[in-house]
Design an enzyme around this catalytic site. Sequence first.
Site, mmCIF file in Angstrom:
data_model
loop_
_atom_site.group_PDB
_atom_site.id
_atom_site.type_symbol
_atom_site.label_atom_id
_atom_site.label_comp_id
_atom_site.label_asym_id
_atom_site.label_seq_id
_atom_site.Cartn_x
_atom_site.Cartn_y
_atom_site.Cartn_z
ATOM 1 N N LYS A 11 -31.731 -39.124 4.704
ATOM 2 C CA LYS A 11 -31.555 -39.970 5.886
ATOM 3 C C LYS A 11 -32.833 -40.758 6.111
ATOM 4 O O LYS A 11 -33.919 -40.400 5.636
ATOM 5 C CB LYS A 11 -31.220 -39.130 7.126
ATOM 6 C CG LYS A 11 -32.255 -38.067 7.514
ATOM 7 C CD LYS A 11 -33.421 -38.544 8.332
ATOM 8 C CE LYS A 11 -34.369 -37.389 8.707
ATOM 9 N NZ LYS A 11 -35.640 -37.882 9.300
ATOM 10 N N GLY A 97 -41.180 -35.168 3.357
ATOM 11 C CA GLY A 97 -41.087 -36.609 3.186
ATOM 12 C C GLY A 97 -40.487 -37.345 4.365
ATOM 13 O O GLY A 97 -40.475 -38.567 4.392
ATOM 14 N N ILE A 99 -37.325 -37.486 5.077
ATOM 15 C CA ILE A 99 -35.987 -37.999 4.779
ATOM 16 C C ILE A 99 -34.932 -36.885 4.810
ATOM 17 O O ILE A 99 -33.814 -37.069 4.346
ATOM 18 C CB ILE A 99 -35.941 -38.762 3.435
ATOM 19 C CG1 ILE A 99 -36.525 -37.954 2.281
ATOM 20 C CG2 ILE A 99 -36.678 -40.079 3.559
ATOM 21 C CD1 ILE A 99 -36.444 -38.680 0.943
ATOM 22 N N GLY A 101 -34.742 -33.603 3.611
ATOM 23 C CA GLY A 101 -34.348 -32.747 2.492
ATOM 24 C C GLY A 101 -33.885 -31.360 2.888
ATOM 25 O O GLY A 101 -32.761 -30.950 2.589
ATOM 26 N N GLY A 102 -34.724 -30.619 3.593
ATOM 27 C CA GLY A 102 -34.371 -29.248 3.963
ATOM 28 C C GLY A 102 -33.228 -29.195 4.956
ATOM 29 O O GLY A 102 -32.322 -28.359 4.837
ATOM 30 N N SER A 104 -30.878 -31.445 5.402
ATOM 31 C CA SER A 104 -29.652 -31.864 4.730
ATOM 32 C C SER A 104 -29.099 -30.743 3.855
ATOM 33 O O SER A 104 -27.890 -30.493 3.824
ATOM 34 C CB SER A 104 -29.911 -33.117 3.889
ATOM 35 O OG SER A 104 -28.718 -33.622 3.347
ATOM 36 N N ASP A 136 -32.783 -31.731 13.150
ATOM 37 C CA ASP A 136 -32.111 -32.760 12.351
ATOM 38 C C ASP A 136 -30.814 -32.266 11.704
ATOM 39 O O ASP A 136 -30.036 -33.078 11.201
ATOM 40 C CB ASP A 136 -33.035 -33.275 11.243
ATOM 41 C CG ASP A 136 -34.101 -34.230 11.762
ATOM 42 O OD1 ASP A 136 -34.057 -34.580 12.958
ATOM 43 O OD2 ASP A 136 -34.986 -34.609 10.973
#
Length: 286
Positions: A11, A97, A99, A101-102, A104, A136
């Site tokens: 994301k 990062g 974006i 990762g974890g 998601s 998130d």
Amino acid sequence: MHALTLPAPAKLNLMLHILGRRADGYHELQTLFQFLDYGDELTFSLREDGQIRLHTELPGVEHDSNLIVRAARLLQTQSGCRLGADIRLTKRLPMGGGIGGGSSDAATTLLGLDHLWNLHLGEECLAEIGLSLGADVPVFVRGHAAFAEGVGERLQPVELEEPWFLVIAPQVSVSTAEIFSDPELTRNTPAITVRSLLARGGHNDCQPIVEKRYPQVRNALSLLNKFVPARMTGTGACVFGSFPNQGEADKVRRQLPADLPSFVAQGRNISMLHRSLGRLAQEVSA
């Protein structure tokens, strides 16, 4: 069904405003999420003995501390399910990062195992479970581009343009806790409405702090700014710029240093995880 492979998309935070600090230490924020057609991939295989086994090691992350394992075990506890899973991860998204990762990966685990174990808990319940794993996680569970408020858990779906993005991933992991605890972080940005945001855009209150602390991020922003307006996602470290088509994004990517990781992907309002689940549902009903 005994096995299932699903994507865990990246994301972008297209903006991130910090409105203030709450009594519990968390921050009130407003942010705009959009997904990318790029991410990790997880394969789940059914176990009858109730064990959760992640067969992919991540440097510096203990097996039982991994959000994937924690999500699977929390789902077991909340649902009373006695089944287990072998899980394999293809890791593409950088850690630290910004974006997702974890988060998601955790959301894909909740949705994937809900399907594999035939729990049918529904998005509302899974998003609530996900929130206890990270602010998130719910947006990935729901799978729609959204304007988020609170700590990021109050979501309002939005329809955005779907440009192509060039994302640069400086080889540094940024600590979210470190950035949010910085005394110089702006914490008094006025609240805005979705309508005014979509009309005038926004900014990222965390970006000046990260640029000051991490020269790798500052340099990446400076480099990308030579081609398009560059922004940082979340608390970093990834930075991005948007393009009207894939060709223009690829053209700029080819001009970047070979040792600077980057990728090109399209922004999407419906995540590729939910598009995969939708196709799966169609196959089952057929």
